[in-house]
Scaffold this motif. Structure first.
Motif, PDB file in Angstrom:
ATOM      1  N   VAL A  55      -8.780  -0.834 -44.329  1.00 30.64           N
ATOM      2  CA  VAL A  55      -8.270   0.541 -44.320  1.00 30.64           C
ATOM      3  C   VAL A  55      -8.509   1.211 -45.668  1.00 30.64           C
ATOM      4  CG1 VAL A  55      -6.185   1.944 -44.132  1.00 30.64           C
ATOM      5  CG2 VAL A  55      -6.566   0.070 -42.527  1.00 30.64           C
ATOM      6  N   LEU A  56      -8.217   0.496 -46.755  1.00 31.90           N
ATOM      7  CA  LEU A  56      -8.392   1.068 -48.089  1.00 31.90           C
ATOM      8  C   LEU A  56      -9.861   1.345 -48.392  1.00 31.90           C
ATOM      9  CD1 LEU A  56      -7.306   1.850 -50.873  1.00 31.90           C
ATOM     10  CD2 LEU A  56      -7.479  -0.546 -51.542  1.00 31.90           C
ATOM     11  N   THR A  57     -10.746   0.437 -48.009  1.00 31.28           N
ATOM     12  CA  THR A  57     -12.176   0.622 -48.277  1.00 31.28           C
ATOM     13  C   THR A  57     -12.716   1.863 -47.582  1.00 31.28           C
ATOM     14  OG1 THR A  57     -12.478  -1.774 -48.503  1.00 31.28           O
ATOM     15  CG2 THR A  57     -14.446  -0.443 -48.091  1.00 31.28           C
ATOM     16  N   VAL A  58     -12.371   2.032 -46.315  1.00 30.80           N
ATOM     17  CA  VAL A  58     -12.852   3.199 -45.572  1.00 30.80           C
ATOM     18  C   VAL A  58     -12.230   4.480 -46.132  1.00 30.80           C
ATOM     19  CG1 VAL A  58     -13.054   4.253 -43.291  1.00 30.80           C
ATOM     20  CG2 VAL A  58     -13.198   1.776 -43.525  1.00 30.80           C
ATOM     21  N   ALA A  59     -10.976   4.418 -46.597  1.00 32.19           N
ATOM     22  CA  ALA A  59     -10.341   5.594 -47.197  1.00 32.19           C
ATOM     23  C   ALA A  59     -11.059   6.015 -48.469  1.00 32.19           C
ATOM     24  CB  ALA A  59      -8.873   5.303 -47.483  1.00 32.19           C
ATOM     25  N   VAL A  60     -11.436   5.041 -49.313  1.00 25.69           N
ATOM     26  CA  VAL A  60     -12.172   5.358 -50.544  1.00 25.69           C
ATOM     27  C   VAL A  60     -13.543   5.937 -50.212  1.00 25.69           C
ATOM     28  CG1 VAL A  60     -13.236   4.358 -52.598  1.00 25.69           C
ATOM     29  CG2 VAL A  60     -10.931   3.679 -51.934  1.00 25.69           C
ATOM     30  N   LEU A  61     -14.211   5.378 -49.220  1.00 26.00           N
ATOM     31  CA  LEU A  61     -15.511   5.918 -48.802  1.00 26.00           C
ATOM     32  C   LEU A  61     -15.365   7.361 -48.312  1.00 26.00           C
ATOM     33  CD1 LEU A  61     -16.971   2.842 -46.860  1.00 26.00           C
ATOM     34  CD2 LEU A  61     -17.700   3.698 -49.085  1.00 26.00           C
ATOM     35  N   ALA A  62     -14.281   7.632 -47.600  1.00 27.23           N
ATOM     36  CA  ALA A  62     -14.051   9.002 -47.114  1.00 27.23           C
ATOM     37  C   ALA A  62     -13.901   9.980 -48.273  1.00 27.23           C
ATOM     38  CB  ALA A  62     -12.813   9.031 -46.224  1.00 27.23           C
ATOM     39  N   ILE A  63     -13.199   9.565 -49.331  1.00 21.69           N
ATOM     40  CA  ILE A  63     -13.033  10.440 -50.498  1.00 21.69           C
ATOM     41  C   ILE A  63     -14.371  10.695 -51.180  1.00 21.69           C
ATOM     42  CG2 ILE A  63     -11.918  10.686 -52.748  1.00 21.69           C
ATOM     43  CD1 ILE A  63      -9.658   8.907 -51.685  1.00 21.69           C
ATOM     44  N   LEU A  64     -15.127   9.619 -51.412  1.00 22.84           N
ATOM     45  CA  LEU A  64     -16.398   9.747 -52.130  1.00 22.84           C
ATOM     46  C   LEU A  64     -17.405  10.594 -51.366  1.00 22.84           C
ATOM     47  CD1 LEU A  64     -16.819   6.075 -53.429  1.00 22.84           C
ATOM     48  CD2 LEU A  64     -16.195   8.086 -54.772  1.00 22.84           C
ATOM     49  N   VAL A  65     -17.372  10.525 -50.043  1.00 21.91           N
ATOM     50  CA  VAL A  65     -18.373  11.232 -49.233  1.00 21.91           C
ATOM     51  C   VAL A  65     -17.961  12.671 -48.954  1.00 21.91           C
ATOM     52  CG1 VAL A  65     -19.520  11.291 -46.983  1.00 21.91           C
ATOM     53  CG2 VAL A  65     -19.273   9.127 -48.194  1.00 21.91           C
ATOM     54  N   THR A  66     -16.724  12.872 -48.508  1.00 23.86           N
ATOM     55  CA  THR A  66     -16.348  14.191 -47.997  1.00 23.86           C
ATOM     56  C   THR A  66     -15.864  15.161 -49.059  1.00 23.86           C
ATOM     57  OG1 THR A  66     -14.074  13.483 -47.541  1.00 23.86           O
ATOM     58  CG2 THR A  66     -15.712  13.138 -45.804  1.00 23.86           C
ATOM     59  N   ALA A  67     -15.257  14.669 -50.167  1.00 24.84           N
ATOM     60  CA  ALA A  67     -14.716  15.594 -51.166  1.00 24.84           C
ATOM     61  C   ALA A  67     -15.801  16.452 -51.812  1.00 24.84           C
ATOM     62  CB  ALA A  67     -13.921  14.827 -52.224  1.00 24.84           C
ATOM     63  N   PRO A  68     -16.893  15.885 -52.349  1.00 28.27           N
ATOM     64  CA  PRO A  68     -17.922  16.754 -52.941  1.00 28.27           C
ATOM     65  C   PRO A  68     -18.664  17.575 -51.898  1.00 28.27           C
ATOM     66  CG  PRO A  68     -18.647  14.466 -52.979  1.00 28.27           C
ATOM     67  CD  PRO A  68     -17.213  14.463 -52.541  1.00 28.27           C
ATOM     68  N   ILE A  69     -18.951  16.975 -50.744  1.00 27.58           N
ATOM     69  CA  ILE A  69     -19.660  17.720 -49.696  1.00 27.58           C
ATOM     70  C   ILE A  69     -18.804  18.881 -49.197  1.00 27.58           C
ATOM     71  CG2 ILE A  69     -20.583  17.567 -47.352  1.00 27.58           C
ATOM     72  CD1 ILE A  69     -21.439  14.731 -47.940  1.00 27.58           C
ATOM     73  N   GLY A  70     -17.509  18.628 -49.019  1.00 30.68           N
ATOM     74  CA  GLY A  70     -16.619  19.690 -48.552  1.00 30.68           C
ATOM     75  C   GLY A  70     -16.490  20.822 -49.548  1.00 30.68           C
ATOM     76  N   ALA A  71     -16.342  20.490 -50.843  1.00 34.59           N
ATOM     77  CA  ALA A  71     -16.205  21.532 -51.858  1.00 34.59           C
ATOM     78  C   ALA A  71     -17.461  22.394 -51.947  1.00 34.59           C
ATOM     79  CB  ALA A  71     -15.898  20.896 -53.216  1.00 34.59           C
ATOM     80  N   LEU A  72     -18.627  21.753 -51.968  1.00 35.03           N
ATOM     81  CA  LEU A  72     -19.885  22.505 -52.038  1.00 35.03           C
ATOM     82  C   LEU A  72     -20.137  23.273 -50.737  1.00 35.03           C
ATOM     83  CD1 LEU A  72     -22.218  19.930 -53.831  1.00 35.03           C
ATOM     84  CD2 LEU A  72     -21.134  21.950 -54.805  1.00 35.03           C
ATOM     85  N   GLY A  73     -19.802  22.656 -49.607  1.00 34.13           N
ATOM     86  CA  GLY A  73     -20.023  23.328 -48.326  1.00 34.13           C
ATOM     87  C   GLY A  73     -19.193  24.590 -48.188  1.00 34.13           C
ATOM     88  N   ILE A  74     -17.924  24.519 -48.606  1.00 30.79           N
ATOM     89  CA  ILE A  74     -17.076  25.713 -48.531  1.00 30.79           C
ATOM     90  C   ILE A  74     -17.610  26.807 -49.440  1.00 30.79           C
ATOM     91  CG2 ILE A  74     -14.772  26.600 -49.072  1.00 30.79           C
ATOM     92  CD1 ILE A  74     -13.661  23.886 -48.224  1.00 30.79           C
ATOM     93  N   GLY A  75     -18.047  26.437 -50.656  1.00 29.11           N
ATOM     94  CA  GLY A  75     -18.569  27.442 -51.573  1.00 29.11           C
ATOM     95  C   GLY A  75     -19.839  28.087 -51.080  1.00 29.11           C
ATOM     96  N   LEU A  76     -20.740  27.294 -50.496  1.00 25.44           N
ATOM     97  CA  LEU A  76     -22.008  27.847 -50.000  1.00 25.44           C
ATOM     98  C   LEU A  76     -21.818  28.650 -48.721  1.00 25.44           C
ATOM     99  CD1 LEU A  76     -24.361  24.773 -50.587  1.00 25.44           C
ATOM    100  CD2 LEU A  76     -24.415  26.949 -51.818  1.00 25.44           C
ATOM    101  N   ALA A  77     -20.988  28.150 -47.809  1.00 26.95           N
ATOM    102  CA  ALA A  77     -20.831  28.812 -46.521  1.00 26.95           C
ATOM    103  C   ALA A  77     -19.943  30.047 -46.604  1.00 26.95           C
ATOM    104  CB  ALA A  77     -20.258  27.828 -45.503  1.00 26.95           C
ATOM    105  N   GLY A  78     -18.995  30.058 -47.557  1.00 33.66           N
ATOM    106  CA  GLY A  78     -18.059  31.172 -47.613  1.00 33.66           C
ATOM    107  C   GLY A  78     -18.726  32.516 -47.821  1.00 33.66           C
ATOM    108  N   SER A  79     -19.646  32.584 -48.772  1.00 31.54           N
ATOM    109  CA  SER A  79     -20.306  33.855 -49.067  1.00 31.54           C
ATOM    110  C   SER A  79     -21.327  34.245 -47.997  1.00 31.54           C
ATOM    111  CB  SER A  79     -20.998  33.773 -50.424  1.00 31.54           C
ATOM    112  OG  SER A  79     -21.950  32.722 -50.443  1.00 31.54           O
ATOM    113  N   ARG A  80     -21.719  33.307 -47.160  1.00 30.63           N
ATOM    114  CA  ARG A  80     -22.738  33.585 -46.145  1.00 30.63           C
ATOM    115  C   ARG A  80     -22.162  33.806 -44.753  1.00 30.63           C
ATOM    116  NH1 ARG A  80     -24.633  30.520 -50.090  1.00 30.63           N
ATOM    117  NH2 ARG A  80     -26.814  30.714 -50.763  1.00 30.63           N
TER     118      ARG A  80
END
Length: 530
Positions: A463-488
């Motif tokens: 459970v902990l390993t998959v949780a850490v993977l979720a943070i590493l993968v989705t946090a930067p992608i989500g932040a950049l995705g919101i910034g790029l998609a918001g203005s468009r």
């Protein structure tokens, strides 16, 4: 000589005062010029020597000094514990490295995009400290110390979540907020649970524990991104930033509630019906205890007391930490988190506008424990011992769960008055995961270690390993995705250029079921982020 010349001039010209004034003026002018030249020379010398230091250099010296002083104070109190290999040495080094890692990642910025979440740097710092051979031996933290610090951080997170809930937001956002908060979270949890059971071989109860851990969205990523878009006027006409910020808190509370219920059932003994009844009892008992404590904090400390904010904050945090730890001692681990949430919400509701300073103090506590939480979570991961199949299957379950979440979120806003681009943006913005995964991802592992069961420890580490993977993968992608998609994808307020967008944006609301007529947007600030 000058005085004699002045007297002669006075006698000959008959204008004594004028001559004297001219002489005095000449002396003053020469003195002023000399003083100015001296000051200019000193200023140039001052700038060339940078003494005393200023700007970036002064900031670096200050922070280094604070780190050295922190280490010195801890060493003078604990002595051997603060030497390499001791618990305090490991905690202090981990804290300093996590803070530095967060600062470095926070410096990574792109124009028109939100900054990378600092929590990534904190997490990576913990992983590096754990997996560098020489450093690992020196930076050692006892399992019990690590578990206690993470649980304190969990109590602070739950307190912030309860204080950040806005009762008027739920009334004004109505059905669309509930759909966006409840639907995607529940469906993603069930999807991940089924996939993890079939692909990873986890028991059903542990599959749902993993599902609820991964189903929580991260306001720590979503809220700053939404505030940036709201500041620039994107989506404020239909209240999209407000919708996502408000629904994020309810989404997290649902995930934490489901996790706590499943966690209590996973470590219960007896028949299935007994475990199910105990899980329900923990939920009901936790909410009841939180309600009693919340009502108590409505009246105590009383408003006529001095230092009211500090007393309220101290009592609130003390009861929250006691609820989290005390519920585990009593064997009702799921009740503590719910009790903290309900207590903080009712207390904040009773305090009204006066809860803001209390939330600010709690936020300062989180600033201290956030680096410890993410650093300790990263320090639990040993790369060399990871099972590749667990990593790949975990990423597969995470990816499929995210796809289901995005598609279902799109369906939840089909009849809310948004256009196609706005629906796509809302679905994509519901992707990043971070804080809740760090807070509750290790809880099951800690409880498994306390039981001393290797099989349960294996499930907890998965459970902990998959949780850490979720943070590493989705946090930067989500932040950049919101910034790029918001203005468009979002419409910018028409009057933004004239400076009236922010005022009108505050008056804009989320579209209700009945049509596109906006309502007053509730107040949502950074305090709502977990």
């Amino acid at each position: 000589m000058e005085e004699k010349q002045v007297e002669i001039a006075e006698k000959t010209s008959g204008r004594p005062s004028m001559v004297k004034e001219n002489c005095d003026l000449e002396r003053n002018t020469q003195g002023t010029q000399t003083s100015t030249e001296h000051s200019t020379g000193c200023a140039k010398l001052h700038e060339s020597c940078l003494c005393p230091p200023r700007g970036l250099l002064a900031s670096i010296i200050t922070k280094v000094t604070m780190g050295v002083v922190l280490f010195g104070v801890v060493w003078s109190v604990t002595e051997k514990e603060c030497l390499p290999g001791g618990n305090m040495f490991g905690i202090v080094v981990l804290f300093i490295c996590a803070v530095c890692g967060g600062k470095l990642v926070g410096l990574i910025q792109f124009p028109t995009l939100p900054p990378f979440p600092p929590l990534l740097g904190m997490l990576l710092a913990g992983i590096l400290l754990r997996n560098i051979p020489v450093v690992t031996d020196a930076v050692h933290i006892d399992v019990r110390w690590s578990s206690a610090l993470r649980n304190i951080a969990l109590a602070i997170i739950l307190t912030r979540a309860g204080l950040g809930l806005n009762a008027s937001a739920l009334k004004k956002l109505k059905a669309v907020c509930l759909r966006v908060a409840v639907g995607p979270c529940s469906l993603e949890a069930c999807t991940v649970a089924v996939l993890s059971h079939l692909m990873m071989g986890l028991p059903w109860i542990w599959s749902f524990i993993l599902g609820f851990v991964l189903s929580a969205v991260s306001p720590a990523v979503v809220v700053p991104s939404m505030l940036l878009l709201q500041k620039d006027g994107y989506g404020v006409d239909k209240g999209i930033p407000t919708l996502l910020m408000a629904a994020g808190s309810f989404d997290d509370i649902l995930a934490i509630t489901g996790f706590a219920t499943c966690l209590g059932m996973a470590f219960a003994t007896g028949s299935t019906w007994y475990n199910l009844g105990k899980g329900v009892l923990e939920v009901v008992g936790g909410m009841a205890a939180g309600a009693v404590l919340g009502i108590f904090m409505r009246f105590f400390p009383s408003k006529d007391q001095e230092d009211l904010v500090m007393k309220r904050c101290g009592l609130l945090l003390g009861l929250s930490i006691f609820a989290v730890f005390g519920s585990r001692v009593a064997g009702l681990s799921g009740a503590g988190g719910l009790s903290t949430l309900v207590m903080a919400f009712l207390a904040g509701l009773a305090w009204g506008e006066l809860k803001a300073p209390v939330a600010a103090v709690v936020g300062l506590s989180w600033e201290i424990f956030q680096p410890l939480l993410f650093g300790l979570i990263g320090a639990e991961i040993t790369v060399s011992t990871l099972d590749p199949s667990t990593v790949w299957l975990g990423l597969a379950a995470l990816g499929i769960g995210l796809v289901v979440r995005i598609l279902f979120t799109y369906c939840m806003v089909l009849f809310a008055g948004f256009n196609l681009k706005e629906k796509i943006f809302i679905a994509l913005a519901w992707l990043p995961k971070a804080t809740v995964q760090a807070a509750i991802g290790s809880t099951a592992l800690d409880m498994a270690r306390s039981k001393g069961d290797p099989v349960l420890e294996k499930y907890g580490m998965t459970v902990l390993t998959v949780a850490v993977l979720a943070i590493l993968v989705t946090a930067p992608i989500g932040a950049l995705g919101i910034g790029l998609a918001g203005s468009r994808l979002l419409q910018k307020h028409k009057d933004r250029a004239s400076g009236t967008a922010q005022t009108e944006g505050r008056a804009a609301g989320v579209v209700l079921e009945s049509g596109p007529e906006p309502v007053t947007e509730p107040s949502v600030t950074r305090e709502s982020s977990i």
